[in-house]
Enzyme design. Structure first.
Site, PDB file in Angstrom:
ATOM      1  N   GLN A  94       0.850  -1.194   0.000  1.00  0.00           N
ATOM      2  CA  GLN A  94       0.000   0.000   0.000  1.00  0.00           C
ATOM      3  C   GLN A  94       0.885   1.243   0.000  1.00  0.00           C
ATOM      4  O   GLN A  94       0.392   2.355  -0.099  1.00  0.00           O
ATOM      5  CB  GLN A  94      -0.887   0.012   1.249  1.00  0.00           C
ATOM      6  CG  GLN A  94      -1.870  -1.128   1.315  1.00  0.00           C
ATOM      7  CD  GLN A  94      -2.460  -1.266   2.712  1.00  0.00           C
ATOM      8  OE1 GLN A  94      -3.454  -0.634   3.045  1.00  0.00           O
ATOM      9  NE2 GLN A  94      -1.842  -2.081   3.539  1.00  0.00           N
ATOM     10  N   ASN A  95       2.191   1.032   0.135  1.00  0.00           N
ATOM     11  CA  ASN A  95       3.105   2.168   0.241  1.00  0.00           C
ATOM     12  C   ASN A  95       3.435   2.739  -1.131  1.00  0.00           C
ATOM     13  O   ASN A  95       3.543   2.002  -2.115  1.00  0.00           O
ATOM     14  CB  ASN A  95       4.395   1.750   0.947  1.00  0.00           C
ATOM     15  CG  ASN A  95       4.119   1.278   2.357  1.00  0.00           C
ATOM     16  OD1 ASN A  95       3.035   1.526   2.877  1.00  0.00           O
ATOM     17  ND2 ASN A  95       5.076   0.605   2.960  1.00  0.00           N
ATOM     18  N   VAL A  96       3.639   4.039  -1.156  1.00  0.00           N
ATOM     19  CA  VAL A  96       3.955   4.696  -2.420  1.00  0.00           C
ATOM     20  C   VAL A  96       5.448   5.007  -2.528  1.00  0.00           C
ATOM     21  O   VAL A  96       5.914   5.472  -3.560  1.00  0.00           O
ATOM     22  CB  VAL A  96       3.088   5.967  -2.617  1.00  0.00           C
ATOM     23  CG1 VAL A  96       1.613   5.590  -2.696  1.00  0.00           C
ATOM     24  CG2 VAL A  96       3.316   6.989  -1.508  1.00  0.00           C
ATOM     25  N   ASP A  97       6.207   4.738  -1.455  1.00  0.00           N
ATOM     26  CA  ASP A  97       7.664   4.942  -1.545  1.00  0.00           C
ATOM     27  C   ASP A  97       8.279   3.815  -2.384  1.00  0.00           C
ATOM     28  O   ASP A  97       7.593   2.860  -2.757  1.00  0.00           O
ATOM     29  CB  ASP A  97       8.282   5.017  -0.131  1.00  0.00           C
ATOM     30  CG  ASP A  97       8.152   3.703   0.639  1.00  0.00           C
ATOM     31  OD1 ASP A  97       8.606   2.667   0.122  1.00  0.00           O
ATOM     32  OD2 ASP A  97       7.593   3.705   1.757  1.00  0.00           O
ATOM     33  N   HIS A 112      -1.559   1.474  -4.293  1.00  0.00           N
ATOM     34  CA  HIS A 112      -1.937   2.876  -4.073  1.00  0.00           C
ATOM     35  C   HIS A 112      -1.083   3.851  -4.887  1.00  0.00           C
ATOM     36  O   HIS A 112      -1.082   5.054  -4.609  1.00  0.00           O
ATOM     37  CB  HIS A 112      -1.857   3.222  -2.575  1.00  0.00           C
ATOM     38  CG  HIS A 112      -2.953   2.575  -1.772  1.00  0.00           C
ATOM     39  ND1 HIS A 112      -2.938   2.486  -0.401  1.00  0.00           N
ATOM     40  CD2 HIS A 112      -4.116   1.994  -2.166  1.00  0.00           C
ATOM     41  CE1 HIS A 112      -4.036   1.867   0.022  1.00  0.00           C
ATOM     42  NE2 HIS A 112      -4.765   1.559  -1.029  1.00  0.00           N
ATOM     43  N   CYS A 120      -0.795  12.666 -16.416  1.00  0.00           N
ATOM     44  CA  CYS A 120      -1.691  13.759 -16.813  1.00  0.00           C
ATOM     45  C   CYS A 120      -3.084  13.461 -16.263  1.00  0.00           C
ATOM     46  O   CYS A 120      -3.508  12.307 -16.225  1.00  0.00           O
ATOM     47  CB  CYS A 120      -1.739  13.860 -18.326  1.00  0.00           C
ATOM     48  SG  CYS A 120      -2.860  15.153 -18.909  1.00  0.00           S
ATOM     49  N   THR A 181       0.424  -2.779   8.810  1.00  0.00           N
ATOM     50  CA  THR A 181      -0.764  -2.100   8.283  1.00  0.00           C
ATOM     51  C   THR A 181      -1.884  -2.200   9.315  1.00  0.00           C
ATOM     52  O   THR A 181      -2.075  -3.250   9.926  1.00  0.00           O
ATOM     53  CB  THR A 181      -1.189  -2.666   6.902  1.00  0.00           C
ATOM     54  OG1 THR A 181      -2.400  -2.034   6.489  1.00  0.00           O
ATOM     55  CG2 THR A 181      -1.363  -4.175   6.908  1.00  0.00           C
ATOM     56  N   SER A 182      -2.596  -1.082   9.504  1.00  0.00           N
ATOM     57  CA  SER A 182      -3.561  -1.012  10.605  1.00  0.00           C
ATOM     58  C   SER A 182      -4.824  -1.826  10.339  1.00  0.00           C
ATOM     59  O   SER A 182      -5.629  -2.040  11.241  1.00  0.00           O
ATOM     60  CB  SER A 182      -3.926   0.457  10.882  1.00  0.00           C
ATOM     61  OG  SER A 182      -4.349   1.076   9.687  1.00  0.00           O
ATOM     62  N   ALA A 223       8.759  -4.326  12.336  1.00  0.00           N
ATOM     63  CA  ALA A 223       8.988  -5.135  11.131  1.00  0.00           C
ATOM     64  C   ALA A 223      10.476  -5.440  10.931  1.00  0.00           C
ATOM     65  O   ALA A 223      10.837  -6.565  10.601  1.00  0.00           O
ATOM     66  CB  ALA A 223       8.440  -4.405   9.906  1.00  0.00           C
TER      67      ALA A 223
HETATM   68  P1  OAD Z   1      -1.496   3.134   9.030  1.00  0.00           P
HETATM   69  O1  OAD Z   1      -0.803   4.403   9.388  1.00  0.00           O
HETATM   70  O2  OAD Z   1      -2.960   3.083   9.082  1.00  0.00           O
HETATM   71  O3  OAD Z   1      -0.953   1.968   9.964  1.00  0.00           O
HETATM   72  C1  OAD Z   1       0.412   1.776  10.159  1.00  0.00           C
HETATM   73  C2  OAD Z   1       0.620   0.486  10.916  1.00  0.00           C
HETATM   74  O4  OAD Z   1       2.005   0.289  11.030  1.00  0.00           O
HETATM   75  C3  OAD Z   1       0.045   0.501  12.337  1.00  0.00           C
HETATM   76  O5  OAD Z   1      -0.727  -0.662  12.534  1.00  0.00           O
HETATM   77  C4  OAD Z   1       1.287   0.468  13.234  1.00  0.00           C
HETATM   78  O6  OAD Z   1       1.091  -0.345  14.385  1.00  0.00           O
HETATM   79  C5  OAD Z   1       2.294  -0.209  12.318  1.00  0.00           C
HETATM   80  N1  OAD Z   1       3.696   0.110  12.617  1.00  0.00           N
HETATM   81  C6  OAD Z   1       4.242   1.225  13.150  1.00  0.00           C
HETATM   82  N2  OAD Z   1       5.586   1.095  13.259  1.00  0.00           N
HETATM   83  C7  OAD Z   1       5.889  -0.131  12.755  1.00  0.00           C
HETATM   84  C8  OAD Z   1       7.103  -0.863  12.584  1.00  0.00           C
HETATM   85  N3  OAD Z   1       8.289  -0.374  12.956  1.00  0.00           N
HETATM   86  N4  OAD Z   1       7.027  -2.100  12.049  1.00  0.00           N
HETATM   87  C9  OAD Z   1       5.824  -2.625  11.666  1.00  0.00           C
HETATM   88  N5  OAD Z   1       4.657  -1.980  11.809  1.00  0.00           N
HETATM   89  C10 OAD Z   1       4.686  -0.750  12.349  1.00  0.00           C
HETATM   90  O7  OAD Z   1      -0.926   2.706   7.601  1.00  0.00           O
HETATM   91  P2  OAD Z   1      -1.542   1.701   6.527  1.00  0.00           P
HETATM   92  O8  OAD Z   1      -2.305   0.608   7.175  1.00  0.00           O
HETATM   93  O9  OAD Z   1      -0.458   1.353   5.601  1.00  0.00           O
HETATM   94  O10 OAD Z   1      -3.660   5.226   1.662  1.00  0.00           O
HETATM   95  O11 OAD Z   1      -2.560   2.658   5.796  1.00  0.00           O
HETATM   96  C11 OAD Z   1      -3.258   2.184   4.684  1.00  0.00           C
HETATM   97  C12 OAD Z   1      -3.541   3.338   3.753  1.00  0.00           C
HETATM   98  O12 OAD Z   1      -4.158   4.386   4.477  1.00  0.00           O
HETATM   99  C13 OAD Z   1      -2.304   4.000   3.181  1.00  0.00           C
HETATM  100  O13 OAD Z   1      -1.781   3.323   2.056  1.00  0.00           O
HETATM  101  C14 OAD Z   1      -2.799   5.351   2.809  1.00  0.00           C
HETATM  102  C15 OAD Z   1      -3.557   5.648   4.079  1.00  0.00           C
HETATM  103  O14 OAD Z   1      -4.525   6.600   4.052  1.00  0.00           O
HETATM  104  C16 OAD Z   1      -3.684   6.212   0.744  1.00  0.00           C
HETATM  105  O15 OAD Z   1      -3.059   7.253   0.844  1.00  0.00           O
HETATM  106  C17 OAD Z   1      -4.549   5.902  -0.445  1.00  0.00           C
END
Ligand code: OAD
Length: 237
Positions: A94-97, A112, A120, A181-182, A223
């Protein structure tokens, strides 16, 4: 360490947490991006129509942060897993990096979008590599067709990329691994519930995700500390 046999098909889903130890902020944590920015003002088609300058300011800031980041042991463990498993691994982020690619992963599905690509908003010109930052008072970039150049990102309200390939890989998978991922953003949050009943499903991250009940097992920890052991890809040092 997870047992992975030659007949296994492994699906890995990564989220913002996998890049946290590389210095890229997550979205929902204490210092998460969505604490300081409103999604609808910077990451939606409405935002783009209403205030494209603010949108580019947000993604320019994120380009600067990401361009200074280096892969951590979690990215490296996943790249080593790809070397071992080849096509039997499907890595969906889901990461864009671009830290998975920097670590050496070759086949990455960026559902994502990609921070270092633009496209464009009007014509069918394919997305292109773009590391520029567009902070005011810099003019907003324009396409030759007269359309506006936007970040190649899936905003809220848009359809994620690569969904056909992703669903095919979910159907085939015998081991599903989610990392950092949350478990609140769809459709990714439901992937774990879509894999076949016989598949093992594991999560790795410092806290249980919102969809924890769908996983066979959660490995709690960062991680970069958990994945190298879990995937049997500890760096020789
Ligand atoms: P979130 O910010 O919702 O969740 C990040 C998760 O990473 C949390 O569950 C943390 O517990 C966990 N975390 C923090 N530090 C960590 C570490 N060192 N090792 C492992 N896990 C760790 O991010 P995402 O679930 O990725 O979408 O969010 C999903 C989407 O929501 C993103 O891609 C983005 C966002 O809005 C768009 O922009 C379309």
């Amino acid at each position: 360490m997870l047992a992975i046999s030659p007949t296994d098909r492994v699906f890995v889903l990564t989220g913002a947490g996998v890049s946290a130890e590389s210095g890229i902020p997550t979205f929902r944590g204490v210092n998460g991006l969505w604490r300081n920015y409103r999604i609808e003002e910077v990451a939606s088609p409405h935002a783009w129509r209403h205030d494209p300058r603010l949108v580019w300011e947000f993604y320019s800031m994120r380009r600067r942060v990401a361009s200074a980041a280096k892969p951590n042991p979690a990215h490296i463990a996943l790249a080593k897993l790809e070397q071992r498993l080849g096509d039997c691994l499907f890595l969906c982020t889901q990461n864009v990096d671009d830290l998975h690619e920097q670590a050496g992963s070759v086949r990455v599905a960026h559902m994502h979008g990609e921070l270092f690509k633009s496209r464009c908003d009007r014509c069918s010109r394919p997305p292109f590599h773009d590391t520029n930052t567009y902070d005011p008072p810099v003019d907003l970039p324009q396409c030759e067709c007269g359309g506006r150049i936007r970040p190649h990102i899936c905003w809220f309200g848009e359809v994620p990329f690569d969904l056909d390939r992703i669903h095919a890989a979910l159907d085939a998978c015998t081991l599903f691994v989610a990392v950092g991922t949350s478990g609140v953003v769809e459709p990714a949050a439901s992937f774990v519930a879509q894999v076949s009943g016989g598949a093992r499903t594991v999560y790795a991250g410092p806290e249980s995700p919102a969809n924890a009940s769908s996983f066979t097992k959660c490995y709690l920890g960062k991680a970069g500390e958990v994945l190298p052991d879990l995937l049997g890809a500890k760096c020789a040092s």
